[in-house]
Motif scaffolding. Sequence first.
Motif, PDB file in Angstrom:
ATOM      1  N   GLN A  93      49.189  39.338  38.593  1.00  0.00           N
ATOM      2  CA  GLN A  93      47.852  39.746  39.023  1.00  0.00           C
ATOM      3  C   GLN A  93      46.811  38.774  38.477  1.00  0.00           C
ATOM      4  O   GLN A  93      45.852  38.417  39.166  1.00  0.00           O
ATOM      5  CB  GLN A  93      47.551  41.168  38.559  1.00  0.00           C
ATOM      6  N   ALA A  94      47.007  38.319  37.240  1.00  0.00           N
ATOM      7  CA  ALA A  94      46.092  37.338  36.647  1.00  0.00           C
ATOM      8  C   ALA A  94      46.093  36.045  37.454  1.00  0.00           C
ATOM      9  O   ALA A  94      45.042  35.411  37.650  1.00  0.00           O
ATOM     10  CB  ALA A  94      46.478  37.061  35.195  1.00  0.00           C
ATOM     11  N   ALA A  95      47.280  35.654  37.929  1.00  0.00           N
ATOM     12  CA  ALA A  95      47.364  34.448  38.748  1.00  0.00           C
ATOM     13  C   ALA A  95      46.594  34.622  40.052  1.00  0.00           C
ATOM     14  O   ALA A  95      45.900  33.705  40.518  1.00  0.00           O
ATOM     15  CB  ALA A  95      48.823  34.112  39.038  1.00  0.00           C
ATOM     16  N   LEU A  96      46.685  35.802  40.665  1.00  0.00           N
ATOM     17  CA  LEU A  96      45.938  36.067  41.889  1.00  0.00           C
ATOM     18  C   LEU A  96      44.435  36.011  41.632  1.00  0.00           C
ATOM     19  O   LEU A  96      43.659  35.507  42.451  1.00  0.00           O
ATOM     20  CB  LEU A  96      46.328  37.433  42.463  1.00  0.00           C
ATOM     21  N   LEU A  97      44.023  36.523  40.477  1.00  0.00           N
ATOM     22  CA  LEU A  97      42.612  36.444  40.110  1.00  0.00           C
ATOM     23  C   LEU A  97      42.169  34.995  39.909  1.00  0.00           C
ATOM     24  O   LEU A  97      41.036  34.624  40.226  1.00  0.00           O
ATOM     25  CB  LEU A  97      42.348  37.258  38.848  1.00  0.00           C
ATOM     26  N   ALA A  98      43.077  34.167  39.380  1.00  0.00           N
ATOM     27  CA  ALA A  98      42.754  32.751  39.190  1.00  0.00           C
ATOM     28  C   ALA A  98      42.470  32.087  40.532  1.00  0.00           C
ATOM     29  O   ALA A  98      41.524  31.300  40.669  1.00  0.00           O
ATOM     30  CB  ALA A  98      43.902  32.044  38.473  1.00  0.00           C
ATOM     31  N   PHE A  99      43.279  32.400  41.539  1.00  0.00           N
ATOM     32  CA  PHE A  99      43.032  31.850  42.870  1.00  0.00           C
ATOM     33  C   PHE A  99      41.690  32.317  43.420  1.00  0.00           C
ATOM     34  O   PHE A  99      41.007  31.585  44.137  1.00  0.00           O
ATOM     35  CB  PHE A  99      44.156  32.256  43.831  1.00  0.00           C
ATOM     36  N   SER A 100      41.308  33.548  43.090  1.00  0.00           N
ATOM     37  CA  SER A 100      40.015  34.066  43.541  1.00  0.00           C
ATOM     38  C   SER A 100      38.859  33.401  42.807  1.00  0.00           C
ATOM     39  O   SER A 100      37.792  33.165  43.375  1.00  0.00           O
ATOM     40  CB  SER A 100      39.949  35.579  43.326  1.00  0.00           C
ATOM     41  N   ALA A 101      39.079  33.093  41.533  1.00  0.00           N
ATOM     42  CA  ALA A 101      38.019  32.486  40.729  1.00  0.00           C
ATOM     43  C   ALA A 101      37.720  31.068  41.166  1.00  0.00           C
ATOM     44  O   ALA A 101      36.589  30.590  41.049  1.00  0.00           O
ATOM     45  CB  ALA A 101      38.414  32.501  39.249  1.00  0.00           C
ATOM     46  N   PHE A 102      38.749  30.368  41.677  1.00  0.00           N
ATOM     47  CA  PHE A 102      38.567  28.966  42.075  1.00  0.00           C
ATOM     48  C   PHE A 102      39.415  28.705  43.304  1.00  0.00           C
ATOM     49  O   PHE A 102      40.636  28.571  43.221  1.00  0.00           O
ATOM     50  CB  PHE A 102      38.951  28.030  40.929  1.00  0.00           C
ATOM     51  N   SER A 103      38.775  28.620  44.452  1.00  0.00           N
ATOM     52  CA  SER A 103      39.485  28.598  45.729  1.00  0.00           C
ATOM     53  C   SER A 103      40.312  27.349  45.949  1.00  0.00           C
ATOM     54  O   SER A 103      41.252  27.354  46.748  1.00  0.00           O
ATOM     55  CB  SER A 103      38.471  28.747  46.871  1.00  0.00           C
ATOM     56  N   GLU A 104      39.990  26.246  45.256  1.00  0.00           N
ATOM     57  CA  GLU A 104      40.716  24.999  45.482  1.00  0.00           C
ATOM     58  C   GLU A 104      41.997  24.899  44.654  1.00  0.00           C
ATOM     59  O   GLU A 104      42.764  23.944  44.781  1.00  0.00           O
ATOM     60  CB  GLU A 104      39.794  23.809  45.178  1.00  0.00           C
ATOM     61  N   LEU A 105      42.245  25.883  43.806  1.00  0.00           N
ATOM     62  CA  LEU A 105      43.457  25.924  42.987  1.00  0.00           C
ATOM     63  C   LEU A 105      44.680  26.091  43.883  1.00  0.00           C
ATOM     64  O   LEU A 105      44.691  26.911  44.796  1.00  0.00           O
ATOM     65  CB  LEU A 105      43.348  27.096  42.007  1.00  0.00           C
ATOM     66  N   LYS A 106      45.727  25.321  43.605  1.00  0.00           N
ATOM     67  CA  LYS A 106      46.933  25.337  44.446  1.00  0.00           C
ATOM     68  C   LYS A 106      48.123  25.964  43.735  1.00  0.00           C
ATOM     69  O   LYS A 106      48.870  26.752  44.328  1.00  0.00           O
ATOM     70  CB  LYS A 106      47.268  23.912  44.884  1.00  0.00           C
ATOM     71  N   ASN A 107      48.353  25.613  42.463  1.00  0.00           N
ATOM     72  CA  ASN A 107      49.523  26.088  41.715  1.00  0.00           C
ATOM     73  C   ASN A 107      49.108  26.693  40.382  1.00  0.00           C
ATOM     74  O   ASN A 107      48.273  26.125  39.671  1.00  0.00           O
ATOM     75  CB  ASN A 107      50.494  24.927  41.445  1.00  0.00           C
TER      76      ASN A 107
END
Length: 488
Positions: free
Chosen positions: A382-396
């Motif tokens: 879930q934290a990883a999903l939040l990371a993608f939400s925090a920064f849209s250009e994050l890939k991995n």
Amino acid sequence: MAEKVKDLRSALALLREMPDQFIDTDVEVDPMAELAGVYRYVGAGGTVKRPTKEGPAMIFNNVKGHPGAKVAIGLLASRKRVAALLDTEPENLGKMLCKSVENPIPPVDFKGAAPCQQIVHKATDPDFDLYNLVPAPTNTPDDAGPYITLGMCYATHPDTGVHDVTIHRLCIQGKDELSIFFTPGARHIGAMAERAEQLEQKLPISISIGVDPAIEIGSCFEPPTTPLGYDELSVAGALRGEPVELCECVTVKEKAIANAEYVIEGEVIPGVRVKEDQNSNTGYAMPEFPGYTGPASDQCWLIKVTAVTHRENPIMQTCIGPSEEHVSMAGIPTEASIYGMVEKAMPGRLQNVYCSSAGGGKYMAVLQFKKLSPSDEGRQRQAALLAFSAFSELKNVFLVDEDVDCFDMNDVLWAMNTRFQGDVDVVTIPGVRCHPLDPSNDPAFSTSIRDHGIACKTIFDCTVPYDLKDRFHRARFMELDPERWLKK
């Protein structure tokens, strides 16, 4: 002891006092590709083609074609230097920036004569020529032209009056013209220019070069952490505990950073698009953070320059596009954005975040996560999903336990080799908009990609399942202070 860091000169004074963190040279250097070519070996790091390394910041005192000019490079090309310039520890940078975003100190007006306006050149002067006034280098022989890579672009929304500062790709196109590249939908000043164009208005803009490193780092925050209307100069104010000072421009209705080394004043012209390599016809722009030289755009906006102001004996500041300097400027604010979002959702679990050099500070994040109880199993993802939400250009995203040093990629890969199974610990999220500069984000690379800039985002869960933690204790060495054995 160096004075408190408040501008580029005081930052350089601090680095001069630090062992192995600063060098300068009087040997003549050509700004056209040679300057960047030298620093590639000295200290570029990042995703620059090997051989390269982390090394000291550097000043070139003898720049061909620009008598009296100096060019500084690599100021932020080391996490250790960034930490020193912000008066903290390297592992604390993301958390420090997160706190600064939440406690902003807005900029104020400078009282008196601004240092950046000690010398004024107006575009109406008969000898006005950007090529001569601004010692902007190229990174490679393929570049579209001389680039201003560390220009703090400052503008005001024509409807709301809110301000913003952002770094953009700026190429000198003529004696009084710059091209500016706006990544579609990604930067606030691009939105301001689009609105001004709808109103058939010019957008006044200032470009401040050679500023306090806190401004350069703070300016790289993106939505949703700093939405439209949030002036990122307030982040720098919070980092320093005092506001950034602005001055009125000489020729346009906008403000600039008062203690900058150079300020370029101008207007973004509505309804005009220019070919980035119109002078060189190389087909390329400049090396970008993923490590590849990007294609020249034929949709760059045009800035008509109205003035250049600068300090006496100004110092031009530049960076190599894919260098560790970009990792610092893009990656540390991303760490702050991720940390802030996850901490709000599940306090105490996320220990730290690192946006590593291999991802250019944008594509890859390592999350150090602590599972406190059986019910925390799964929260790491879930934290990883939040990371993608925090920064849209994050890939991995790589997830590791609290006993893994997230800043040491060897330790991260150790966790992957001993705490990861590919058939159960890979989570893929296909078809998500990411970043157009990743050449693999293209239908030609994979039939699963519908449009250029779309990617499959991936989570690599290298954490131990909570119920198996007792089986994964690292070898326990004696805790002690080794200093008495190391004294000479």
